[in-house]
Motif scaffolding. Structure first.
Motif, PDB file in Angstrom:
ATOM      1  N   LEU A   1       0.873  -1.065   0.134  1.00 26.31           N
ATOM      2  CA  LEU A   1       0.051  -0.093   0.033  1.00 26.31           C
ATOM      3  C   LEU A   1       0.981   1.267  -0.217  1.00 26.31           C
ATOM      4  O   LEU A   1       1.604   1.660   0.953  1.00 26.31           O
TER       5      LEU A   1
ATOM      6  N   CYS B   1       1.598   4.521   0.575  1.00 24.41           N
ATOM      7  CA  CYS B   1       1.075   5.893   1.201  1.00 24.41           C
ATOM      8  C   CYS B   1       2.155   6.852   1.232  1.00 24.41           C
ATOM      9  O   CYS B   1       2.028   7.727   2.243  1.00 24.41           O
TER      10      CYS B   1
ATOM     11  N   LEU C   1      -4.013   4.614  -6.561  1.00 28.42           N
ATOM     12  CA  LEU C   1      -4.670   4.002  -5.456  1.00 28.42           C
ATOM     13  C   LEU C   1      -6.128   3.733  -5.327  1.00 28.42           C
ATOM     14  O   LEU C   1      -6.893   3.576  -4.524  1.00 28.42           O
TER      15      LEU C   1
ATOM     16  N   ARG D   1     -11.296  10.147   5.161  1.00 29.77           N
ATOM     17  CA  ARG D   1     -10.229   9.313   5.425  1.00 29.77           C
ATOM     18  C   ARG D   1      -9.188   9.975   6.322  1.00 29.77           C
ATOM     19  O   ARG D   1      -8.521   9.336   7.037  1.00 29.77           O
TER      20      ARG D   1
ATOM     21  N   ILE E   1       2.706  -1.430   4.414  1.00 30.09           N
ATOM     22  CA  ILE E   1       2.327  -0.024   4.379  1.00 30.09           C
ATOM     23  C   ILE E   1       3.696   0.902   4.133  1.00 30.09           C
ATOM     24  O   ILE E   1       4.605   0.727   4.880  1.00 30.09           O
TER      25      ILE E   1
ATOM     26  N   PRO F   1      -5.309   5.809   0.000  1.00 30.97           N
ATOM     27  CA  PRO F   1      -6.005   4.585  -0.054  1.00 30.97           C
ATOM     28  C   PRO F   1      -7.371   4.564  -0.056  1.00 30.97           C
ATOM     29  O   PRO F   1      -7.980   5.426   0.623  1.00 30.97           O
ATOM     30  N   GLN F   2      -8.069   4.023  -0.817  1.00 27.05           N
ATOM     31  CA  GLN F   2      -9.494   3.881  -1.055  1.00 27.05           C
ATOM     32  C   GLN F   2     -10.296   3.632   0.295  1.00 27.05           C
ATOM     33  O   GLN F   2      -9.520   2.922   1.500  1.00 27.05           O
TER      34      GLN F   2
ATOM     35  N   LYS G   1     -10.760   0.601   2.478  1.00 31.70           N
ATOM     36  CA  LYS G   1      -9.218   0.025   2.774  1.00 31.70           C
ATOM     37  C   LYS G   1      -8.602   0.807   4.011  1.00 31.70           C
ATOM     38  O   LYS G   1      -7.727   0.208   4.838  1.00 31.70           O
TER      39      LYS G   1
ATOM     40  N   ILE H   1      -5.830  -0.601   7.192  1.00 32.34           N
ATOM     41  CA  ILE H   1      -4.730   0.123   7.360  1.00 32.34           C
ATOM     42  C   ILE H   1      -4.370   0.398   8.754  1.00 32.34           C
ATOM     43  O   ILE H   1      -3.382   0.101   9.391  1.00 32.34           O
TER      44      ILE H   1
END
Length: 531
Positions: A98, A100, A108, A423, A483, A506-507, A510, A514
């Protein structure tokens, strides 16, 4: 061996020269002389080939000095792990990487804005505009906008070079968008279209930096593009520290202090970089604070370099984006009062079109002879790509009320921005619930920059492997969870503090996973190194 071969070659050459000067002998033929000369040449050649014409020691030291942590060691390791997951599934305690580490929304899962892509498709394949079925596949305003754009492109050729500042009709559209945003006029001749904002930043550093005696005031923490470009162009970074305790506030007293200190060391400070909304820190400047900054630059004779690429990314109701140009004009300052360069990009905002490489800088307050030099530098690169130019014009002129695409455009835009806000809040709360971690609110942009209090044993373990403590933490996080974050040491931070930057990209579905992975890792890390 190399030294032996060289000495042997010298003897052979010397012997050959003696044989030429001595009387001819039946035992000394011309063929043996040729053989000796050939052997000597081969030996000398081998010494030349084995020493590389390029080494780390012989390249430009400015390149060695330049660093870009956003795609540094940890990201390279993540890419290796990703390859291992593909070739050996189940080889790591996670099934995906992922990323980030970087503001790359579409990588993403963020979807592009439909209207923008419809216009781009029609401009790149204009024969579609002559087909009846196109009207059933594309919105009427996208078709109309594509015709409008093609009409200002010479020859309607999106694969041809353009004017080095960008296509004039597209600069006209961008200037109109800036004027609508700010309530003050904009001149298309002030606009330089570039492949994203980064080349524009490099262009200004090339213009301003003559030697290490020239400095640029730059925020700490900062986006590493600035430290990297200052290093590459041979200048000096003059740091000013954002106040973490005040929500990453920018105090003009700190600017003044750092400016005076730099000048006392003989550094000629040329410009001030302000990133608003902040990267990596996510703060949004208040208008009064911006007025103080404008006044500071005017009084000190500094160019104001305003990085405004996150101007659409605002997540709090009590803050809004104001461009520095709008603020300066509202204070009554015109072209003659302030040198201002504003940067914008199609890579951020709600559009996230990083791969299309579109952006621009608006250059105001510079004399005509200096502008000629800026144009000369732009012309060296010929022009920016045409798709990026078109996108920049669309970003600054999206569908309006009454257009067929308006409602769907607003739904897509607001859906992306509201999801980013959720988010950001979820990750902010998660970080603040971790032991020894504090995180300021993300008022804007695409990142959080939490501070981590690391045990002394972890700090010592990091130093034992020659890593910064936050880089050590980020590397362990990657290897345990997949991550990818960027250590705060890559952005600069107050000495003795440790941070990392994490995107909010990230969506949304998810984010819980995370958070769960982060929590489990952090608790295990602290248990391992607890003092």
């Amino acid at each position: 061996m190399r030294r032996f071969a060289t000495e042997r070659a010298k003897k052979l050459i010397f012997g050959s020269l003696l044989s030429r000067s001595a009387p001819s002998s039946p035992l000394c033929s011309s063929s043996s002389s040729s053989a000796a000369a050939a052997a000597a040449a081969a030996a000398m050649s081998s010494t030349t080939i084995t020493s590389s014409p390029v080494s780390v020691e012989s390249i430009n030291p400015k390149v060695l000095k330049c660093e870009y942590a956003v795609r540094g060691e940890i990201v390279s390791h993540a890419q290796r792990l990703q390859e291992e997951l593909q070739t050996k599934p189940g080889s790591h305690p996670f099934d995906e990487i992922l990323y980030c580490n970087i503001g790359n929304p579409q990588s993403l899962g963020q979807q592009p804005i439909t209207f923008f892509r419809e216009v781009l498709a029609l401009c790149d394949h204009p024969s579609l505009l002559d087909k009846d079925e196109t009207h059933g596949l594309f919105s009427a305003d996208a078709i109309a906008r594509a015709w409008q754009i093609l009409d200002v492109i010479p020859g309607r050729a999106t694969g041809a070079y353009s004017h080095s500042q960008g296509i004039k009709g597209l600069r006209d559209a961008i200037a109109a968008g800036i004027a609508a945003r700010d309530g003050f006029p904009a001149n298309p001749e002030d606009i330089y279209l570039t492949d994203g904002a980064s080349p524009a930043v490099h262009m200004m550093m090339q213009l301003l930096l003559r030697s290490e005696n020239d400095g640029i005031l730059c925020p700490i923490p900062q986006y590493p593009l600035y430290s990297a470009s200052i290093a590459l162009h041979g200048g000096s970074l003059v740091p000013y520290y954002l106040d973490e305790a005040a929500g990453w506030g920018l105090e003009t007293s700190e600017l003044k202090k750092q400016l005076e200190e730099a000048r006392s060391k003989g550094i000629n400070v040329r410009a001030l970089v302000v990133i608003n909304p902040g990267n990596p820190t996510g703060q949004v400047l208040g208008e009064e604070n911006q007025r103080e900054i404008v006044e500071f630059c005017k009084n000190e004779g500094l160019v104001l370099l305003a990085d405004e690429v996150y101007q659409e990314n605002i997540y709090v109701e009590d803050k809004k984006f104001n461009s520095f140009k709008k603020v300066a004009r509202s204070m009554g300052y015109g072209e003659e009062d302030l040198h201002l360069v504003s940067f914008q990009s199609v890579s951020k905002g709600y559009y996230g079109e990083c791969g299309k490489r579109g952006g621009y800088m608006e250059v105001t307050g510079f004399r005509a002879d200096v502008r000629e030099q800026i144009y000369k530098v732009a012309s060296v690169n010929l022009c920016s790509n045409i798709s990026g130019q078109i996108l920049a014009s669309l970003v600054m002129n999206p569908p309006k009320v009454g257009d067929e695409s308006y409602e769907s455009y607003v739904a897509e835009r607001d859906g992306i921005l509201s999801s980013l806000a959720r988010r950001a809040k979820a990750l902010e709360d998660a970080f603040n619930n971790l032991e020894g971690v504090t995180c300021n609110k993300a008022e804007g942009a695409m990142y959080l920059f939490p501070r981590i209090c690391l045990p002394q044993k972890a700090i010592e373990a990091a130093r034992a492997v020659n890593k910064a403590p936050d880089a050590f933490y980020a590397l362990r996080l990657l290897e345990a969870t997949g991550i990818v974050v960027v250590p705060g040491s890559g952005f600069g931070q107050v000495p003795g503090t440790w941070h990392f930057r994490c995107t909010i990209l990230p969506q949304e579905d998810k984010i819980p996973a995370i958070i769960s992975r982060l929590k489990a890792f952090h608790e295990a890390f602290l248990d391992e190194f607890r003092d």
